[in-house]
Design an enzyme around this catalytic site. Sequence first.
Site, PDB file in Angstrom:
ATOM      1  N   GLY A 191       0.847  -1.205   0.000  1.00 14.60           N
ATOM      2  CA  GLY A 191       0.000   0.000   0.000  1.00 14.60           C
ATOM      3  C   GLY A 191       0.877   1.247   0.000  1.00 14.60           C
ATOM      4  NE  ARG A 221      -2.176  -4.205  -1.653  1.00 13.65           N
ATOM      5  CZ  ARG A 221      -1.794  -3.707  -0.482  1.00 13.65           C
ATOM      6  NH1 ARG A 221      -0.856  -4.292   0.224  1.00 13.65           N
ATOM      7  NH2 ARG A 221      -2.377  -2.647   0.011  1.00 13.65           N
ATOM      8  CG  ASP A 281       2.976  -6.833   7.380  1.00 16.04           C
ATOM      9  OD1 ASP A 281       2.557  -6.280   6.340  1.00 16.04           O
ATOM     10  OD2 ASP A 281       2.242  -7.443   8.167  1.00 16.04           O
ATOM     11  CB  THR A 324       2.857   0.518   6.130  1.00 10.19           C
ATOM     12  OG1 THR A 324       1.499   0.177   6.473  1.00 10.19           O
ATOM     13  CG2 THR A 324       3.747   0.159   7.298  1.00 10.19           C
ATOM     14  CG  ASP A 373      -1.794  -0.669   7.958  1.00 15.15           C
ATOM     15  OD1 ASP A 373      -2.713   0.161   7.838  1.00 15.15           O
ATOM     16  OD2 ASP A 373      -1.676  -1.659   7.223  1.00 15.15           O
ATOM     17  CG  ASP A 411       1.438  -3.152  10.544  1.00 16.37           C
ATOM     18  OD1 ASP A 411       2.301  -2.510   9.911  1.00 16.37           O
ATOM     19  OD2 ASP A 411       0.689  -3.971  10.008  1.00 16.37           O
ATOM     20  NE  ARG A 471      -6.501  -4.919   5.356  1.00 18.12           N
ATOM     21  CZ  ARG A 471      -5.636  -5.223   4.403  1.00 18.12           C
ATOM     22  NH1 ARG A 471      -5.702  -6.377   3.808  1.00 18.12           N
ATOM     23  NH2 ARG A 471      -4.708  -4.382   4.018  1.00 18.12           N
ATOM     24  CE  LYS A 527     -19.528  13.394  26.440  1.00 17.53           C
ATOM     25  NZ  LYS A 527     -18.212  12.977  25.986  1.00 17.53           N
TER      26      LYS A 527
HETATM   27  P1  ATP Z   1       0.930  -2.499   3.561  1.00 18.94           P
HETATM   28  O1  ATP Z   1       1.291  -2.710   5.013  1.00 18.94           O
HETATM   29  O2  ATP Z   1       0.749  -1.088   3.219  1.00 18.94           O
HETATM   30  O3  ATP Z   1      -0.190  -3.390   3.102  1.00 18.94           O
HETATM   31  P2  ATP Z   1       2.799  -4.428   2.593  1.00 18.94           P
HETATM   32  O4  ATP Z   1       4.231  -4.348   2.203  1.00 18.94           O
HETATM   33  O5  ATP Z   1       2.471  -5.244   3.802  1.00 18.94           O
HETATM   34  O6  ATP Z   1       2.243  -2.957   2.708  1.00 18.94           O
HETATM   35  P3  ATP Z   1       1.660  -6.479   0.866  1.00 18.94           P
HETATM   36  O7  ATP Z   1       0.738  -6.364  -0.304  1.00 18.94           O
HETATM   37  O8  ATP Z   1       1.268  -7.355   1.995  1.00 18.94           O
HETATM   38  O9  ATP Z   1       1.960  -4.978   1.335  1.00 18.94           O
HETATM   39  O10 ATP Z   1       3.082  -7.022   0.345  1.00 18.94           O
HETATM   40  C1  ATP Z   1       3.724  -6.400  -0.777  1.00 18.94           C
HETATM   41  C2  ATP Z   1       4.252  -7.446  -1.703  1.00 18.94           C
HETATM   42  O11 ATP Z   1       5.245  -8.225  -1.040  1.00 18.94           O
HETATM   43  C3  ATP Z   1       3.234  -8.470  -2.173  1.00 18.94           C
HETATM   44  O12 ATP Z   1       2.450  -7.991  -3.237  1.00 18.94           O
HETATM   45  C4  ATP Z   1       4.135  -9.618  -2.615  1.00 18.94           C
HETATM   46  O13 ATP Z   1       4.646  -9.373  -3.899  1.00 18.94           O
HETATM   47  C5  ATP Z   1       5.263  -9.534  -1.589  1.00 18.94           C
HETATM   48  N1  ATP Z   1       5.025 -10.539  -0.538  1.00 18.94           N
HETATM   49  C6  ATP Z   1       4.210 -10.450   0.534  1.00 18.94           C
HETATM   50  N2  ATP Z   1       4.196 -11.583   1.255  1.00 18.94           N
HETATM   51  C7  ATP Z   1       5.027 -12.432   0.601  1.00 18.94           C
HETATM   52  C8  ATP Z   1       5.442 -13.794   0.811  1.00 18.94           C
HETATM   53  N3  ATP Z   1       4.992 -14.515   1.851  1.00 18.94           N
HETATM   54  N4  ATP Z   1       6.302 -14.338  -0.065  1.00 18.94           N
HETATM   55  C9  ATP Z   1       6.768 -13.635  -1.124  1.00 18.94           C
HETATM   56  N5  ATP Z   1       6.405 -12.362  -1.379  1.00 18.94           N
HETATM   57  C10 ATP Z   1       5.564 -11.763  -0.542  1.00 18.94           C
END
Ligand code: ATP
Length: 323
Positions: free
Chosen positions: A11, A72, A103, A126, A128, A130, A172, A214
């Site tokens: 994101g 993603r 993450d 992010t 979030d 988190d 979430r 209130k």
């Molecule tokens: P946000 O916290 O904003 O959602 P994020 O980095 O957690 O950001 P994700 O969509 O969960 O966003 O992960 C980004 C990309 O990382 C995924 O689209 C995927 O390509 C890769 N990714 C996530 N989990 C895995 C995994 N277990 N194995 C391989 N690639 C992964």
Amino acid sequence: MKRIGVFTSGGDSPGMNAAVRAVVRTCFYNNVQVFGIYEGYKGLIEGNIKELQSSDVSNIIQRGGTILKSARCKEFHLTEGRQKAFENIQRFELDGIVAIGGDGTFTGASIFNKEHNIPFIGIPGTIDNDLYGTDNCIGYDTALNTVIEAVDKIRDTASSHNRLFLVEVMGRDAGFIALRSGIGVGAEAILIPETQTYINELVDKLESGKKKHKQSMIVIVAEGDDAGNAHEIAEKLKGKCPAYDTRVTVLGHIQRGGSPSAADRVLASHLGYAAVNALLAGKTNVMVGIVNKEVAYTPFEKAIKHHREINKNLLELAEVLSC
Ligand code: ATP
């Protein structure tokens, strides 16, 4: 280390551009070539990689979103996808990568690192907030300010009509945005995934507010609350709070956009600079963060697995101030 790649993934969050700018400028300062990888892991797999000049990151520090785009990418979950990514890293002769994301992004980087020995440094981007290993993630402060500005406006109309508003914010799995923004707007109740929500207790709280005259009620609901999202909670409250006309507002994606706050611009600049210096110093497989005003390096696996705890003092404070 002569050639570094940088991408944004997952994101988007306000301040990602400021981090990209800092990475590019720090590379230039150190006579390192820098390459933008477009759309995160998707761009790595497809070879959508271009060399960046210092001027490519002019005038972006104040812009929300990410000039490198984000995506993603399901293919990166597969060994074959990661193999293609590795081949492109070799083709472009990249010696190290800076990954800006959350993450999921660092989970992917960690898995990739076990298969292919390419130095990776993560920057937490992010809304979030988190991730373990940094006081704040890039974008969180801006998102909080966006929520507060929006809810202040909702409060005006709520007061004029004696209304109860359930305002749903992003989160979430984590209630960080809900808790801090709820305190910031003086919410009457804050519902987050980390604590159990009892509808009867919520009703009692709203009723007691009415007795105290209130004129409006704001309940901030994290989208992943255990009692449901804002619409589902409104349904559960039906008929139980006759004193207030109930409305639901879902803030949605406006929380991700907008010009980054001063705090996010400075944080992103600091982390972009620290990430390149970490690569140059031979570090790998760590996320850079700021903890108590100092740069901290946390292994990816720890940053993603050690879930941050919600601040119990803030929970109590919110409870006391909303009475
Ligand atoms: P946000 O916290 O904003 O959602 P994020 O980095 O957690 O950001 P994700 O969509 O969960 O966003 O992960 C980004 C990309 O990382 C995924 O689209 C995927 O390509 C890769 N990714 C996530 N989990 C895995 C995994 N277990 N194995 C391989 N690639 C992964």
